[in-house]
Design a protein around this motif. Structure first.
Motif, mmCIF file in Angstrom:
data_model
loop_
_atom_site.group_PDB
_atom_site.id
_atom_site.type_symbol
_atom_site.label_atom_id
_atom_site.label_comp_id
_atom_site.label_asym_id
_atom_site.label_seq_id
_atom_site.Cartn_x
_atom_site.Cartn_y
_atom_site.Cartn_z
ATOM 1 N N THR A 48 0.861 -1.176 0.000
ATOM 2 C CA THR A 48 0.000 0.000 0.000
ATOM 3 C C THR A 48 0.899 1.227 0.000
ATOM 4 O O THR A 48 1.807 1.333 0.834
ATOM 5 C CB THR A 48 -0.915 0.021 1.231
ATOM 6 N N ALA A 49 0.671 2.151 -0.923
ATOM 7 C CA ALA A 49 1.554 3.313 -1.024
ATOM 8 C C ALA A 49 0.788 4.511 -1.559
ATOM 9 O O ALA A 49 -0.118 4.370 -2.393
ATOM 10 C CB ALA A 49 2.736 2.994 -1.936
ATOM 11 N N ASN A 50 1.175 5.687 -1.069
ATOM 12 C CA ASN A 50 0.587 6.925 -1.586
ATOM 13 C C ASN A 50 1.577 7.693 -2.456
ATOM 14 O O ASN A 50 1.490 8.900 -2.603
ATOM 15 C CB ASN A 50 0.086 7.810 -0.438
ATOM 16 N N THR A 51 2.561 6.961 -3.004
ATOM 17 C CA THR A 51 3.552 7.548 -3.900
ATOM 18 C C THR A 51 3.969 6.489 -4.905
ATOM 19 O O THR A 51 3.590 5.319 -4.804
ATOM 20 C CB THR A 51 4.784 8.027 -3.105
ATOM 21 N N GLN A 52 4.748 6.885 -5.901
ATOM 22 C CA GLN A 52 5.220 5.937 -6.902
ATOM 23 C C GLN A 52 6.250 4.995 -6.289
ATOM 24 O O GLN A 52 7.095 5.419 -5.488
ATOM 25 C CB GLN A 52 5.848 6.671 -8.088
ATOM 26 N N ILE A 53 6.185 3.721 -6.665
ATOM 27 C CA ILE A 53 7.138 2.740 -6.153
ATOM 28 C C ILE A 53 7.708 1.929 -7.316
ATOM 29 O O ILE A 53 7.108 1.833 -8.387
ATOM 30 C CB ILE A 53 6.483 1.785 -5.127
ATOM 31 N N LYS A 54 8.865 1.355 -7.061
ATOM 32 C CA LYS A 54 9.497 0.446 -8.022
ATOM 33 C C LYS A 54 9.813 -0.848 -7.298
ATOM 34 O O LYS A 54 10.420 -0.845 -6.219
ATOM 35 C CB LYS A 54 10.788 1.052 -8.582
ATOM 36 N N VAL A 55 9.381 -1.960 -7.863
ATOM 37 C CA VAL A 55 9.581 -3.265 -7.236
ATOM 38 C C VAL A 55 10.293 -4.166 -8.237
ATOM 39 O O VAL A 55 9.834 -4.329 -9.376
ATOM 40 C CB VAL A 55 8.238 -3.890 -6.801
ATOM 41 N N GLU A 56 11.418 -4.752 -7.835
ATOM 42 C CA GLU A 56 12.195 -5.567 -8.781
ATOM 43 C C GLU A 56 13.065 -6.566 -8.046
ATOM 44 O O GLU A 56 13.325 -6.434 -6.844
ATOM 45 C CB GLU A 56 13.095 -4.660 -9.630
ATOM 46 N N SER A 57 13.513 -7.578 -8.784
ATOM 47 C CA SER A 57 14.528 -8.519 -8.334
ATOM 48 C C SER A 57 15.678 -8.442 -9.312
ATOM 49 O O SER A 57 15.469 -8.291 -10.522
ATOM 50 C CB SER A 57 13.978 -9.940 -8.289
ATOM 51 N N ARG A 58 16.885 -8.563 -8.816
ATOM 52 C CA ARG A 58 18.052 -8.462 -9.684
ATOM 53 C C ARG A 58 18.676 -9.815 -9.981
ATOM 54 O O ARG A 58 19.785 -9.895 -10.507
ATOM 55 C CB ARG A 58 19.078 -7.517 -9.045
ATOM 56 N N GLU A 59 17.971 -10.874 -9.630
ATOM 57 C CA GLU A 59 18.418 -12.226 -9.953
ATOM 58 C C GLU A 59 17.501 -12.795 -11.027
ATOM 59 O O GLU A 59 16.279 -12.676 -10.947
ATOM 60 C CB GLU A 59 18.380 -13.128 -8.721
ATOM 61 N N THR A 60 18.086 -13.416 -12.047
ATOM 62 C CA THR A 60 17.289 -13.910 -13.176
ATOM 63 C C THR A 60 16.352 -15.038 -12.778
ATOM 64 O O THR A 60 15.326 -15.255 -13.419
ATOM 65 C CB THR A 60 18.208 -14.385 -14.306
ATOM 66 N N TRP A 61 16.709 -15.808 -11.725
ATOM 67 C CA TRP A 61 15.865 -16.939 -11.327
ATOM 68 C C TRP A 61 14.699 -16.513 -10.447
ATOM 69 O O TRP A 61 13.798 -17.310 -10.162
ATOM 70 C CB TRP A 61 16.695 -18.007 -10.610
ATOM 71 N N CYS A 62 14.707 -15.273 -9.992
ATOM 72 C CA CYS A 62 13.630 -14.731 -9.158
ATOM 73 C C CYS A 62 13.026 -13.533 -9.880
ATOM 74 O O CYS A 62 13.684 -12.511 -10.052
ATOM 75 C CB CYS A 62 14.182 -14.316 -7.795
ATOM 76 N N LYS A 63 11.790 -13.644 -10.323
ATOM 77 C CA LYS A 63 11.171 -12.612 -11.140
ATOM 78 C C LYS A 63 10.003 -11.962 -10.386
ATOM 79 O O LYS A 63 9.276 -12.637 -9.652
ATOM 80 C CB LYS A 63 10.688 -13.178 -12.467
#
Length: 480
Positions: A48-63
């Protein structure tokens, strides 16, 4: 798919920033960690957020992918592949908002590593096999061009697969590699730009190294001979002859490649670089004999450095068959007195040249103006065919007949504004001129405009092309 993680206590990442109305920025993350079994699976991450967020994984096996999204409430799917390794592996899902970053640990149980029994054709080194005999086994060869050697700066460079596809190739599959072998090709050159995603201290990115090994294994499983090189890295490779830092990089890259592939047998060859020359010092159109000796000397030095690194690296590299780069890969330079073949205790070297002559047909498309010349529409006059055969005969007489094996690592012609008939005529003629003289021809083939269709995994662009190509080995049987 069954979720393997129960929601844990809600944690809150509070990112406070002052705006005109002093509003607080709130980001609430619904999970503190994820755990997966060895089979992998998926779980949902609530934010839950009231601003822009970025969600990512930097491992190829975890997407991480978006699952649902309504203003202020977001769900992301965290997907983990099956673990092929007999060890626990870990990653982080990164949640970034307003410049602050929060890590959500991801852990996966160890898998059941299966180490297959070594296949003789993949790991075997034949002590009595000469390099010329290996060249004979290579038959007709082809390049996996514009693929692992592709690079650029207009796309997301954090993922290895983006480099593989940025020049028009689909992701390479086992079926694509099998398609080359089924068509009759016996060898595959795999050009690689190792600087892509390179880590500090000139460490090759593990995703790239793994990808090269995957494609190499597919190639060897098909019974083909593979060549791995350093490609499209001329700027720093050239400097390695004189600059200590670039020499350190060259040494580091080849030590890593040698170590990673030391277990593979004599169906894997190494090539140190690609089309290295020093036009700023000497060209056939300008420069003295002293300048020429200096320029050739730099390439000779890099070849010797390469051989020394590989031979000292252990494993099967002590007897691996290697290629020696000719200045600018010019065919006539293979027997130039200034070309020095490196000292090699194993005596397992072949010379590699390229053939793109005449340049206004092979390099330029019809009507294409490069400043130094304009592309012509056709090829195949008696004079042009004689020029081709004279060049290949000179390589035979001055190299092959003297016990120096030769691989023509690249040849092709542009298809721009030309008929398939004239493209076929040139490529088949060059192939026959090379093969009939005991050398290995390796066609430069690329996606979209090449002869091999990577979508269908067949040579269906021009069926006559493959038919005429594959008739050549039958005309000139070899003793392997």
């Amino acid at each position: 798919m069954k979720t393997l993680v129960s929601y844990m206590l809600m944690i809150m990442l509070l990112l406070q920033a002052c705006s005109d109305n002093e509003e607080k920025i709130n980001v609430e993350i619904g999970q503190t960690s994820f755990k997966f079994e060895k089979e992998g699976g998926s779980s949902i991450l609530d934010i839950t957020a009231n601003t822009q967020i970025k969600v990512e994984s930097r491992e190829t096996w975890c997407k991480v992918t978006m699952f649902t999204s309504v203003p202020g409430n977001y769900q992301y799917k965290v997907t983990v592949e099956a673990n092929p390794l007999n060890e626990i592996r870990k990653a982080n899902v990164m949640v970034t908002a307003n410049g602050a970053e929060n890590k959500i640990p991801v852990e996966q149980a160890a898998g059941d590593e299966v180490i297959p029994a070594p296949e003789p054709e993949k790991f075997l080194v034949r002590d009595n096999l000469t390099t010329q005999q290996l060249v004979n086994e290579m038959g007709l060869g082809i390049n996996l061009g514009n693929t692992l050697d592709a690079s650029g700066n207009w796309f997301d460079q954090s993922v290895q697969s983006n480099f593989e596809t940025c020049w028009g190739s689909p992701i390479i599959t086992r079926k694509m590699i099998e398609g080359y072998a089924k068509a009759g090709y016996s060898s595959l050159r795999i050009p690689v730009t190792w600087s892509n995603m390179m880590q500090p201290n000139y460490q090759i990115h593990p995703d790239l190294m793994n990808r090269v090994e995957t494609i190499l294994n597919w190639t060897l499983d098909c019974g083909m001979v593979a060549i791995i090189n350093v490609h499209h890295e001329n700027e720093w490779v050239k400097k390695a002859a004189t600059d200590a830092e670039d020499r350190k990089k060259f040494t580091s890259v080849w030590k890593q490649i040698s170590k990673r592939f030391e277990k593979y047998g004599d169906h894997l060859m190494f090539e140190p670089m690609n089309e290295i020359g020093y036009d700023e010092i000497w060209t056939p159109w300008g420069g003295t004999q002293v300048d020429k000796a200096k320029a050739f000397g730099y390439v000779n030095d890099l070849n010797q450095l390469f051989v020394d690194i590989v031979r000292a690296s252990g494993g099967n590299n002590a007897k691996r068959h290697l290629l020696v780069e000719i200045y600018n890969t010019g065919d006539s330079y293979a027997y130039d007195p200034l070309t020095k073949i490196p000292n090699d205790p194993a005596n397992r070297l072949a010379l590699t040249v390229h053939y793109y002559s005449p340049a206004n047909f092979a390099i330029l498309g019809n009507g294409e103006d490069a400043g130094w010349g304009v592309g012509v529409p056709s090829w195949g006059t008696p004079e042009e065919i004689k020029e081709l055969n004279d060049a290949m005969e000179a390589l035979k007489v001055n190299c092959v007949d003297k016990g120096i094996p030769v691989i023509v690592g690249e040849y092709a012609c542009s298809s721009l504004n030309r008929t398939q008939e004239v493209v076929r005529l040139y490529c088949v003629s060059v192939t026959e001129a090379i093969y009939s003289r005991g050398m290995c021809p390796m066609l430069w083939d690329v996606p979209v405009v090449g002869q091999y269709n990577r979508e269908t995994c067949k040579f269906d662009v021009d069926p006559l092309f493959l038919q005429e190509m594959m008739s050549i080995p039958a005309k000139y049987p070899r003793n392997k």
